[in-house]
Design a protein around this motif. Structure first.
Motif, PDB file in Angstrom:
ATOM      1  N   GLY A 108      12.735  -2.009   1.401  1.00 10.05           N
ATOM      2  CA  GLY A 108      12.630  -0.431   1.681  1.00 10.05           C
ATOM      3  C   GLY A 108      11.969  -0.215   3.290  1.00 10.05           C
ATOM      4  O   GLY A 108      12.258   1.147   3.606  1.00 10.05           O
ATOM      5  N   GLN A 109      11.528  -1.012   3.867  1.00 16.05           N
ATOM      6  CA  GLN A 109      10.897  -0.955   5.155  1.00 16.05           C
ATOM      7  C   GLN A 109      12.084  -0.585   6.275  1.00 16.05           C
ATOM      8  O   GLN A 109      13.029  -1.288   6.106  1.00 16.05           O
ATOM      9  CB  GLN A 109      10.192  -2.180   5.690  1.00 16.05           C
ATOM     10  CG  GLN A 109       9.526  -2.028   6.941  1.00 16.05           C
ATOM     11  CD  GLN A 109       8.512  -3.046   7.247  1.00 16.05           C
ATOM     12  OE1 GLN A 109       8.202  -4.038   6.535  1.00 16.05           O
ATOM     13  NE2 GLN A 109       7.964  -3.150   8.650  1.00 16.05           N
ATOM     14  N   VAL A 110      12.061   0.262   7.105  1.00 13.00           N
ATOM     15  CA  VAL A 110      13.156   0.577   8.131  1.00 13.00           C
ATOM     16  C   VAL A 110      12.815  -0.136   9.521  1.00 13.00           C
ATOM     17  O   VAL A 110      11.888  -0.148   9.838  1.00 13.00           O
ATOM     18  CB  VAL A 110      13.198   1.826   8.598  1.00 13.00           C
ATOM     19  CG1 VAL A 110      14.321   2.109   9.508  1.00 13.00           C
ATOM     20  CG2 VAL A 110      13.651   2.668   7.237  1.00 13.00           C
ATOM     21  N   LEU A 111      13.727  -0.988   9.953  1.00 16.99           N
ATOM     22  CA  LEU A 111      13.517  -1.983  10.975  1.00 16.99           C
ATOM     23  C   LEU A 111      14.517  -1.523  12.226  1.00 16.99           C
ATOM     24  O   LEU A 111      15.697  -1.027  11.870  1.00 16.99           O
ATOM     25  CB  LEU A 111      13.911  -3.261  10.949  1.00 16.99           C
ATOM     26  CG  LEU A 111      12.615  -4.043   9.846  1.00 16.99           C
ATOM     27  CD1 LEU A 111      13.360  -5.531   9.793  1.00 16.99           C
ATOM     28  CD2 LEU A 111      11.406  -4.034  10.542  1.00 16.99           C
ATOM     29  N   THR A 158      -2.212   1.022 -11.223  1.00 23.11           N
ATOM     30  CA  THR A 158      -2.488   2.513 -11.037  1.00 23.11           C
ATOM     31  C   THR A 158      -1.465   2.572  -9.610  1.00 23.11           C
ATOM     32  O   THR A 158      -0.660   1.853  -9.217  1.00 23.11           O
ATOM     33  CB  THR A 158      -3.867   2.915 -10.489  1.00 23.11           C
ATOM     34  OG1 THR A 158      -4.356   1.782  -9.520  1.00 23.11           O
ATOM     35  CG2 THR A 158      -4.757   2.657 -11.561  1.00 23.11           C
ATOM     36  N   ALA A 159      -1.257   4.081  -9.220  1.00 23.85           N
ATOM     37  CA  ALA A 159      -0.439   4.076  -8.108  1.00 23.85           C
ATOM     38  C   ALA A 159      -1.096   4.981  -6.842  1.00 23.85           C
ATOM     39  O   ALA A 159      -2.151   5.724  -7.367  1.00 23.85           O
ATOM     40  CB  ALA A 159       0.636   4.796  -8.567  1.00 23.85           C
ATOM     41  N   TYR A 160      -0.724   4.873  -5.659  1.00 24.73           N
ATOM     42  CA  TYR A 160      -1.188   5.616  -4.441  1.00 24.73           C
ATOM     43  C   TYR A 160      -0.064   6.070  -3.754  1.00 24.73           C
ATOM     44  O   TYR A 160       1.056   5.461  -3.856  1.00 24.73           O
ATOM     45  CB  TYR A 160      -2.136   4.928  -3.626  1.00 24.73           C
ATOM     46  CG  TYR A 160      -1.745   3.583  -3.130  1.00 24.73           C
ATOM     47  CD1 TYR A 160      -1.481   3.642  -1.518  1.00 24.73           C
ATOM     48  CD2 TYR A 160      -1.298   2.483  -3.614  1.00 24.73           C
ATOM     49  CE1 TYR A 160      -1.116   2.684  -0.913  1.00 24.73           C
ATOM     50  CE2 TYR A 160      -0.893   1.405  -2.607  1.00 24.73           C
ATOM     51  CZ  TYR A 160      -0.577   1.432  -1.635  1.00 24.73           C
ATOM     52  OH  TYR A 160      -0.087   0.671  -0.581  1.00 24.73           O
ATOM     53  N   THR A 161      -0.552   6.885  -2.897  1.00 25.55           N
ATOM     54  CA  THR A 161       0.497   7.559  -1.838  1.00 25.55           C
ATOM     55  C   THR A 161       0.050   7.748  -0.513  1.00 25.55           C
ATOM     56  O   THR A 161      -1.334   7.719  -0.316  1.00 25.55           O
ATOM     57  CB  THR A 161       1.196   8.920  -2.491  1.00 25.55           C
ATOM     58  OG1 THR A 161       1.917   9.444  -1.554  1.00 25.55           O
ATOM     59  CG2 THR A 161      -0.061   9.836  -2.581  1.00 25.55           C
ATOM     60  N   ALA A 162       0.797   7.868   0.510  1.00 26.12           N
ATOM     61  CA  ALA A 162       0.308   7.874   1.703  1.00 26.12           C
ATOM     62  C   ALA A 162       0.191   9.790   2.152  1.00 26.12           C
ATOM     63  O   ALA A 162      -0.544   9.923   3.142  1.00 26.12           O
ATOM     64  CB  ALA A 162       1.194   7.222   3.022  1.00 26.12           C
ATOM     65  N   LYS A 179       6.054   6.584   7.722  1.00 25.88           N
ATOM     66  CA  LYS A 179       7.455   6.299   8.480  1.00 25.88           C
ATOM     67  C   LYS A 179       8.296   5.548   7.370  1.00 25.88           C
ATOM     68  O   LYS A 179       9.697   5.548   7.665  1.00 25.88           O
ATOM     69  CB  LYS A 179       7.251   5.672   9.382  1.00 25.88           C
ATOM     70  CG  LYS A 179       6.619   6.337  10.758  1.00 25.88           C
ATOM     71  CD  LYS A 179       6.486   5.623  11.921  1.00 25.88           C
ATOM     72  CE  LYS A 179       5.788   6.361  13.092  1.00 25.88           C
ATOM     73  NZ  LYS A 179       5.673   5.770  14.454  1.00 25.88           N
ATOM     74  N   ASN A 180       7.805   4.918   6.255  1.00 27.31           N
ATOM     75  CA  ASN A 180       8.774   4.186   5.539  1.00 27.31           C
ATOM     76  C   ASN A 180       8.279   4.446   3.889  1.00 27.31           C
ATOM     77  O   ASN A 180       7.996   3.897   3.246  1.00 27.31           O
ATOM     78  CB  ASN A 180       8.240   2.690   5.485  1.00 27.31           C
ATOM     79  CG  ASN A 180       8.688   2.082   6.984  1.00 27.31           C
ATOM     80  OD1 ASN A 180      10.025   1.787   7.054  1.00 27.31           O
ATOM     81  ND2 ASN A 180       7.871   2.157   7.795  1.00 27.31           N
ATOM     82  N   PRO A 181       8.750   5.904   3.510  1.00 25.69           N
ATOM     83  CA  PRO A 181       8.306   6.318   2.181  1.00 25.69           C
ATOM     84  C   PRO A 181       9.097   5.654   1.116  1.00 25.69           C
ATOM     85  O   PRO A 181       8.615   5.926  -0.069  1.00 25.69           O
ATOM     86  CB  PRO A 181       8.715   7.878   2.080  1.00 25.69           C
ATOM     87  CG  PRO A 181       9.727   7.978   3.136  1.00 25.69           C
ATOM     88  CD  PRO A 181       9.415   6.844   4.415  1.00 25.69           C
ATOM     89  N   ASN A 182      10.055   5.136   1.485  1.00 25.82           N
ATOM     90  CA  ASN A 182      11.004   4.204   0.252  1.00 25.82           C
ATOM     91  C   ASN A 182      10.414   2.660   0.477  1.00 25.82           C
ATOM     92  O   ASN A 182      11.128   2.163  -0.628  1.00 25.82           O
ATOM     93  CB  ASN A 182      12.235   4.581   0.701  1.00 25.82           C
ATOM     94  CG  ASN A 182      12.901   5.945   0.698  1.00 25.82           C
ATOM     95  OD1 ASN A 182      12.467   6.423  -0.292  1.00 25.82           O
ATOM     96  ND2 ASN A 182      13.736   6.132   1.375  1.00 25.82           N
ATOM     97  N   ALA A 183       9.229   2.464   1.089  1.00 24.86           N
ATOM     98  CA  ALA A 183       8.908   1.054   0.880  1.00 24.86           C
ATOM     99  C   ALA A 183       8.330   0.761  -0.368  1.00 24.86           C
ATOM    100  O   ALA A 183       7.837   1.464  -1.163  1.00 24.86           O
ATOM    101  CB  ALA A 183       7.874   0.823   2.192  1.00 24.86           C
ATOM    102  N   LYS A 184       8.907  -0.562  -0.927  1.00 19.55           N
ATOM    103  CA  LYS A 184       8.257  -0.796  -2.024  1.00 19.55           C
ATOM    104  C   LYS A 184       7.077  -1.978  -1.973  1.00 19.55           C
ATOM    105  O   LYS A 184       7.155  -3.293  -1.666  1.00 19.55           O
ATOM    106  CB  LYS A 184       9.275  -1.522  -2.912  1.00 19.55           C
ATOM    107  CG  LYS A 184      10.635  -1.068  -2.949  1.00 19.55           C
ATOM    108  CD  LYS A 184      10.349   0.111  -4.161  1.00 19.55           C
ATOM    109  CE  LYS A 184      10.411  -0.431  -5.521  1.00 19.55           C
ATOM    110  NZ  LYS A 184      10.536   0.600  -6.619  1.00 19.55           N
TER     111      LYS A 184
END
Length: 245
Positions: A108-111, A158-162, A179-184
């Motif tokens: 999911g990271q954008v390069l 558990t889960a976390y967010t930026a 910048k990469n909200p869809n990163a897994k």
């Protein structure tokens, strides 16, 4: 980085892998612009800009839209070496263009991919469509435990967010999650799950161990999700994680 933890119970859901995609970054020509300055500002070359945009000359006009480079979304099993080979660039170039300090990349990271030709982009898109079809046809296969070879452990997740007050959004490995909200990404105890490992998390999907947390010790993980509401909805779950070979 600062984490958001919750204690709400929620049902487990499955997130399937997405197809590899490529998209272009655009720039609108301003009065006084020229290709040389645009190339320098974007760490590319005039020749590359001309190739990407099929320009016959270096003359550009105000309000003209040109493509600066390509954006590649990292998919399962991708490596910097493989991506570099696909685009005929070097690993060091990809790292420099994206301010990467390590070879760890996450699903999911954008390069940003600079200095690619139309032929390379066309070939990449062709491969993308082919891969997308392959992913679709293999979705059912990868849902079986037998197709995910590796060591499986049970963890508390558990889960976390930026996207929260006071959160930096920067992982231990340097990835900017804002910048990469869809990163897994999952945060792990490196003594249990080695940093950089590709994993399959029940109810989350394929991800990369690319973060740590002060409360993540032993058989615990923290999965990254884009929003605070998703983190709260996730709650605390007992589930299986397969560290892929």
């Amino acid at each position: 980085m600062k984490k958001v933890f919750t204690a709400l119970l929620a049902g487990v859901f499955i997130i399937s892998t997405a197809a590899i995609t490529v998209s272009a970054e655009e720039y609108e020509i301003q009065k006084g612009d020229n290709l040389w300055d645009i190339a320098e500002d974007n760490q590319t070359s005039v020749d590359a800009l001309m190739e990407i945009n099929d320009l016959k000359s270096t003359v550009v006009h105000p309000k003209q839209i040109i493509l600066l480079n390509e954006q590649y979304i990292v998919e399962q099993a991708d490596t910097l070496e493989g991506i570099a080979e696909k685009y005929s660039v070097t690993v060091d170039e990809i790292k420099r263009w994206n301010n990467l300090t390590s070879d760890i990349i996450v699903i999911g990271q954008v390069l940003e991919i600079k200095s690619v030709s139309d032929e390379q982009v066309s070939d990449s898109i062709g491969k993308t469509n082919s891969t997308a079809s392959k992913v679709d046809t293999e979705t059912e296969e990868v849902t079986s435990k037998e197709s995910r070879e590796g060591k499986t452990i049970e963890v508390a997740a558990t889960a976390y967010t930026a996207s929260c007050e006071g959160c930096s959004g920067i992982t231990y490995t340097g990835l900017d999650l804002n910048k990469n909200p869809n990163a897994k990404v999952i945060a792990v105890d490196p003594n249990v799950i080695p940093m950089g490992s590709e994993v399959y998390v029940e109810g989350y999907g394929y991800a990369t161990a690319a973060d740590i947390g002060s409360a993540i010790k032993g058989n615990k993980i923290d999965v990254f999700v884009p929003t605070l509401s998703e983190a709260e909805k996730w709650g605390t779950r007992s589930l299986e994680v397969t560290i892929l070979e």
